[in-house]
Design an enzyme around this catalytic site. Structure first.
Site, short mmCIF file in Angstrom:
data_model
loop_
_atom_site.label_atom_id
_atom_site.label_comp_id
_atom_site.label_asym_id
_atom_site.label_seq_id
_atom_site.Cartn_x
_atom_site.Cartn_y
_atom_site.Cartn_z
N SER A 137 0.92 -1.20 0.12
CA SER A 137 0.04 -0.05 0.02
C SER A 137 0.97 1.17 -0.04
O SER A 137 2.06 1.11 0.71
CB SER A 137 -0.95 0.13 1.27
OG SER A 137 -1.23 1.13 1.40
N TYR A 150 -1.60 -2.17 10.08
CA TYR A 150 -1.82 -2.39 8.75
C TYR A 150 -0.50 -2.09 7.99
O TYR A 150 0.01 -2.83 7.01
CB TYR A 150 -2.83 -1.52 8.08
CG TYR A 150 -3.08 -1.49 6.46
CD1 TYR A 150 -3.73 -2.64 6.06
CD2 TYR A 150 -2.93 -0.31 5.68
CE1 TYR A 150 -3.67 -2.64 4.74
CE2 TYR A 150 -3.21 -0.58 4.42
CZ TYR A 150 -3.78 -1.56 3.92
OH TYR A 150 -3.88 -1.71 2.53
P1 NDP Z 1 -11.79 -5.06 -0.36
O1 NDP Z 1 -12.35 -4.96 1.04
O2 NDP Z 1 -12.83 -4.34 -1.26
O3 NDP Z 1 -11.93 -6.42 -1.12
C1 NDP Z 1 -11.33 -7.82 -0.25
C2 NDP Z 1 -11.22 -8.79 -0.89
O4 NDP Z 1 -10.27 -9.54 -0.22
C3 NDP Z 1 -12.57 -9.44 -0.78
O5 NDP Z 1 -12.65 -10.30 -2.11
C4 NDP Z 1 -12.55 -10.22 0.34
O6 NDP Z 1 -13.24 -11.58 0.41
C5 NDP Z 1 -10.91 -10.82 0.39
N1 NDP Z 1 -10.45 -11.40 1.64
C6 NDP Z 1 -10.25 -10.73 2.67
N2 NDP Z 1 -9.62 -11.38 3.64
C7 NDP Z 1 -9.45 -12.61 3.05
C8 NDP Z 1 -8.86 -13.90 3.47
N3 NDP Z 1 -8.61 -14.14 4.79
N4 NDP Z 1 -8.53 -14.79 2.60
C9 NDP Z 1 -9.01 -14.61 1.43
N5 NDP Z 1 -9.66 -13.43 0.84
C10 NDP Z 1 -9.80 -12.33 1.78
O7 NDP Z 1 -10.42 -4.45 -0.56
P2 NDP Z 1 -9.71 -3.81 -1.85
O8 NDP Z 1 -10.00 -4.37 -3.04
O9 NDP Z 1 -9.69 -2.32 -1.47
O10 NDP Z 1 -7.91 -4.40 -1.36
C11 NDP Z 1 -7.30 -5.25 -2.25
C12 NDP Z 1 -6.21 -5.19 -1.98
O11 NDP Z 1 -5.34 -3.74 -2.23
C13 NDP Z 1 -5.51 -5.30 -0.35
O12 NDP Z 1 -4.58 -6.13 -0.26
C14 NDP Z 1 -5.70 -3.95 0.19
O13 NDP Z 1 -4.70 -3.79 1.36
C15 NDP Z 1 -4.76 -3.40 -1.19
N6 NDP Z 1 -5.01 -1.76 -0.92
C16 NDP Z 1 -6.33 -1.09 -1.02
C17 NDP Z 1 -6.20 0.16 -1.21
C18 NDP Z 1 -7.51 0.88 -1.30
O14 NDP Z 1 -7.46 2.28 -1.09
N7 NDP Z 1 -8.72 0.13 -1.60
C19 NDP Z 1 -5.12 1.02 -1.09
C20 NDP Z 1 -3.81 0.24 -0.79
C21 NDP Z 1 -3.80 -1.10 -0.93
P3 NDP Z 1 -14.80 -11.54 0.99
O15 NDP Z 1 -15.36 -10.90 -0.10
O16 NDP Z 1 -15.13 -13.09 0.88
O17 NDP Z 1 -14.76 -11.06 2.12
#
Ligand code: NDP
Length: 242
Positions: A137, A150
């Site tokens: 991130s 985080y």
């Molecule tokens: P969302 O919260 O929109 O989606 C998270 C996804 O991860 C969902 O599909 C969820 O599945 C899945 N997930 C969560 N925990 C687990 C687990 N233990 N095992 C498998 N799947 C899991 O997140 P984003 O799309 O925003 O984030 C995606 C990545 O980008 C992350 O790594 C985040 O840290 C990173 N990021 C995001 C930013 C942002 O501003 N959005 C900024 C910087 C980095 P389910 O639907 O089943 O819960």
């Protein structure tokens, strides 16, 4: 035979966008999710409607047995693994002074232990010439209060990436991370006021929130033919939010 990509956390947000993009680029895609099977199935349906190939597989990235099965089921279904995108992540916020060990353990388990477990299985299964993409991130550079656990988890991910690239020497496999800035998904939007969202959206000189597609474009580059000479890097993908 089509190349095969596993995208973790592909039921929603950035991961869903990556899954759709890689499917459009010709990969058979595993849509991994933690608990939200309806959202995962919706992602699969969207891909199939666009004549892509996809399959939903549940696995908690922090659970070694489930991660092992994720790879085994992928090989069972599609015969190989070419690209692994470990996008799954969570972002519970709490000040360090609060000492919330439960939140700390959960974010370290999902984001850092999850990356470690996915890397270990990727090393076992990924084909020669494969691509591995982790998620950090851009907030690392900001050190905002409450982001301690985080940021610690994502700093760990950035530490693992070049080590793993070195360990895979000789197999023509690249390992990189993508580090988005603020991006319009549940993870970013949940719990923030409209004012906070507006303020964070304006921090990048491009003065908008990233969209999941902005991030998927970069993952597609790293996973595709043009990205082959990028290795052991963290690509900050954030409109200049530095
Ligand atoms: P969302 O919260 O929109 O989606 C998270 C996804 O991860 C969902 O599909 C969820 O599945 C899945 N997930 C969560 N925990 C687990 C687990 N233990 N095992 C498998 N799947 C899991 O997140 P984003 O799309 O925003 O984030 C995606 C990545 O980008 C992350 O790594 C985040 O840290 C990173 N990021 C995001 C930013 C942002 O501003 N959005 C900024 C910087 C980095 P389910 O639907 O089943 O819960």
């Amino acid at each position: 035979m089509a190349k095969v990509a596993i995208v973790t956390g592909a039921s929603r947000g950035i991961g869903r966008s990556i899954a759709k993009r890689l499917a459009a680029d010709g990969f058979a895609v595993i849509v991994n999710y933690a608990g939200n099977s309806a959202a995962a199935q919706e992602a699969v349906d969207e891909i199939r409607k666009a004549d892509g190939e996809a399959l939903a597989i549940q696995a908690d990235v922090a659970n070694p047995e489930q991660v092992k099965q994720l790879f085994e089921k992928t090989v069972e279904a599609y015969g190989r693994v070419d690209v692994v995108v470990n996008n799954a992540g969570i972002m519970p916020l709490s000040p360090i002074a609060q000492g919330d060990l439960e939140a700390f353990d959960k974010v370290i388990n999902t984001n850092l232990r999850g990356t470690f477990l996915i890397f270990a299985q990727a090393a076992k299964h990924i084909a020669e010439g494969g691509r591995i993409i982790a998620f950090s991130s851009s907030v690392l550079a900001k050190s905002f209060p409450t982001y301690g656990p985080y940021i610690a988890s994502k700093a760990g991910v950035e530490g693992l990436v070049p080590v793993f690239a070195n360990e895979l020497r000789g197999r023509n496999i690249t390992v990189n991370a993508v580090a988005p800035g603020p991006t319009g998904t549940d993870l970013f939007l949940t719990g923030k006021s409209p004012e906070q969202i507006a303020q964070l959206s304006k921090l990048a000189p491009l003065e908008r929130l990233g969209q999941p597609e902005d991030i998927a474009n970069v993952v597609a580059f790293l996973a595709g033919p043009d990205g082959g000479w990028v290795n052991a890097q963290t690509i900050r993908t954030n409109g200049g939010f530095a």
